[in-house]
Write a protein that holds these residues in place. Structure first.
Motif, PDB file in Angstrom:
ATOM      1  N   GLY A 340       0.801  -1.222   0.000  1.00  0.00           N
ATOM      2  CA  GLY A 340       0.000   0.000   0.000  1.00  0.00           C
ATOM      3  C   GLY A 340       0.830   1.266   0.000  1.00  0.00           C
ATOM      4  N   ALA A 347      -1.921  -0.288  -9.894  1.00  0.00           N
ATOM      5  CA  ALA A 347      -2.534   0.298  -8.702  1.00  0.00           C
ATOM      6  C   ALA A 347      -1.555   1.337  -8.176  1.00  0.00           C
ATOM      7  CB  ALA A 347      -2.801  -0.766  -7.641  1.00  0.00           C
ATOM      8  N   GLY A 349      -0.095   3.514  -4.572  1.00  0.00           N
ATOM      9  CA  GLY A 349      -0.013   3.484  -3.122  1.00  0.00           C
ATOM     10  C   GLY A 349       0.313   4.847  -2.547  1.00  0.00           C
ATOM     11  N   ASN A 354      -1.843   8.032  -2.855  1.00  0.00           N
ATOM     12  CA  ASN A 354      -3.098   7.308  -2.642  1.00  0.00           C
ATOM     13  C   ASN A 354      -3.178   6.787  -1.204  1.00  0.00           C
ATOM     14  OD1 ASN A 354      -5.425   5.795  -2.788  1.00  0.00           O
ATOM     15  ND2 ASN A 354      -4.770   4.521  -4.505  1.00  0.00           N
ATOM     16  N   GLN A 357      -5.549   3.567  -0.531  1.00  0.00           N
ATOM     17  CA  GLN A 357      -5.013   2.218  -0.707  1.00  0.00           C
ATOM     18  C   GLN A 357      -4.236   1.769   0.528  1.00  0.00           C
ATOM     19  OE1 GLN A 357      -5.488   0.126  -3.629  1.00  0.00           O
ATOM     20  NE2 GLN A 357      -4.951  -1.224  -1.930  1.00  0.00           N
ATOM     21  N   THR A 360      -6.703   0.783   3.083  1.00  0.00           N
ATOM     22  CA  THR A 360      -7.329  -0.486   2.688  1.00  0.00           C
ATOM     23  C   THR A 360      -6.440  -1.667   3.034  1.00  0.00           C
ATOM     24  OG1 THR A 360      -8.551   0.568   0.891  1.00  0.00           O
ATOM     25  CG2 THR A 360      -8.244  -1.813   0.736  1.00  0.00           C
ATOM     26  N   GLN A 361      -5.138  -1.510   2.849  1.00  0.00           N
ATOM     27  CA  GLN A 361      -4.209  -2.601   3.180  1.00  0.00           C
ATOM     28  C   GLN A 361      -4.232  -2.905   4.674  1.00  0.00           C
ATOM     29  OE1 GLN A 361      -4.050  -3.400  -0.178  1.00  0.00           O
ATOM     30  NE2 GLN A 361      -2.178  -4.401   0.556  1.00  0.00           N
TER      31      GLN A 361
END
Length: 411
Positions: A340, A347, A349, A354, A357, A360-361
């Motif tokens: 992340g 994606a 990180g 971000n 993300q 979310t991790q």
């Protein structure tokens, strides 16, 4: 993909050598059996129900698959006497679907080695009968649902956007944290920590490291074809995963060796080998999401953090025989979180701005870890209260090779 699947299966005998060399001579066969018997138990379980629970259509709320693919049902149909093979692609709009039979067997190899990783913490004192039941129950109740959460397109963590390229949370965090949980019921080995319990055959262990690293290319690079954002799997993405799976363990092995050199005064072969495995664990969730420079940094971080995780054992006085938690639990968590941070391919990180993300991790790590802890506690408690987890003291002193299998490794 067939070759990648075979490489991942080859990791399990590699793990048997890795773990087998680290125990005392009287327990080498029993320790190696813990890895090998998982090939039998999980190989059957996966075909009967495991694949359906992990990768069957969702039963509800993204938690587990239904029973529609039990006995690998529906992966082949017939029309006018001709076989029609179902294709698997997690994101249907992407090209590169593979026969679902191939996908199912590739994923079977992951399920086999994941539960075998736990055995490293339980070595030299667990009943073989209890271990076999644990393998069956843990794979069914912990691994299969977690695989559905993270890797199936209707899994709840998949929908949330959690990144796990090849198994940081599903494989390493879940097995490492579960290993620690079972230790609460299993207890320490007789004589730990005062009695010397030196590895009986470090060349076995180092050979195991080499076989694990070899198989890990199938583990990580092979995963390029089955996940989200993987439409160019046969080209660049698989190559990237292969590259990061070389760089990170190389950096982690050197980092662990240098840290040990400074801390303990001498660099050990076991330390370098353990560092390599730690680097492989840390890069697994990120293998196709990060670029080479980030892989290097993740390897260094993995070497340091996992070395610290192993030192923790002496301070907290728990007997994780072969450092399953220190390497896989700590390394899997570190890798999942750093994914992340450093993700830039397919994606983004934290380094790309971000923050979502990154958060979310943490959610994925917390959810997977908590679920594994709670369910493993229940499994271990039931086994402890029914058939018992641990061998008798006299059997442990004599050695599990003789008392559990009526064999000796060396005659």
């Amino acid at each position: 993909m067939l070759v990648s699947a075979a490489m991942v299966l080859f990791m399990t005998p590699g793990l048997a050598l890795f773990y087998g060399g680290m125990v005392r001579q009287k327990n080498v066969l029993s320790t190696m059996m813990h890895s090998l018997v998982a090939m039998g138990i999980v190989g059957v379980q996966w075909a009967v129900i495991g694949y359906s629970l992990a990768f069957g259509p969702d039963m509800g709320h993204g938690l587990v698959g239904d029973f529609s693919k039990a006995l690998l049902n529906g992966l082949i149909t017939f029309k006018d006497g001709n076989a029609i093979y179902a294709l698997f692609q997690n994101v249907p709009t992407e090209p590169g679907a593979i026969p679902e039979y191939v996908f199912a067997m590739y994923q079977a190899m992951f399920a086999i080695i994941t539960v075998a990783l736990i055995s490293g913490a339980l070595a030299e004192r667990i009943k073989f009968s209890a271990y076999c039941l644990f393998v069956l129950l843990w794979t069914t109740l912990v691994y299969d649902p977690l695989a559905h959460w993270v890797w199936m397109s209707d899994g709840w963590l998949f929908k949330m956007g959690a990144l796990d390229f090849a198994g940081g949370t599903v494989v390493h965090l879940s097995s490492g944290i579960s290993a620690l949980v079972v230790l609460f019921f299993l207890g320490k080995r007789h004589g730990f920590p005062t009695e010397r319990m030196a590895p009986h055959n470090l060349p076995f262990t180092l050979l195991g490291v080499g076989l694990l690293w070899f198989g890990w290319f199938g583990f990580n690079a092979g995963s390029a074809i089955v996940g989200a954002g993987c439409s160019d799997a046969a080209g660049g993405l698989a190559g990237l995963a292969f590259m990061t799976t070389t760089i990170a363990p190389a950096a982690a092995g050197l980092t662990w060796m240098i840290a040990e050199w400074i801390h303990a005064g001498k660099p050990s072969a076991l330390g370098f080998g353990s560092g390599v495995v730690a680097g492989l664990v840390v890069i697994t969730p990120a293998a196709g999401f990060v670029q080479p420079g980030a892989a290097l940094l993740m390897g260094v971080a993995g070497g340091l953090v996992c070395y610290g995780g192993v030192l923790l054992k002496a301070k907290l006085k728990y007997d994780d025989s072969l450092d399953a938690f220190g390497v896989h639990g700590v390394g899997g968590t570190t890798g999942a979180i750093l994914t992340g941070v450093f993700a830039t391919v397919g994606a983004t990180g934290l380094t790309s701005g971000n923050m979502k993300q990154f958060v979310t991790q943490f959610i994925a790590v917390g959810a997977a870890g908590a679920y594994a802890v709670v369910v493993t506690l229940v499994i271990a408690f039931v086994l402890h209260k029914t058939i018992g987890l641990r061998v008798e003291k006299e059997d442990e002193i004599m050695g599990l090779d003789q008392t559990q299998h009526s064999e000796t490794a060396y005659n």
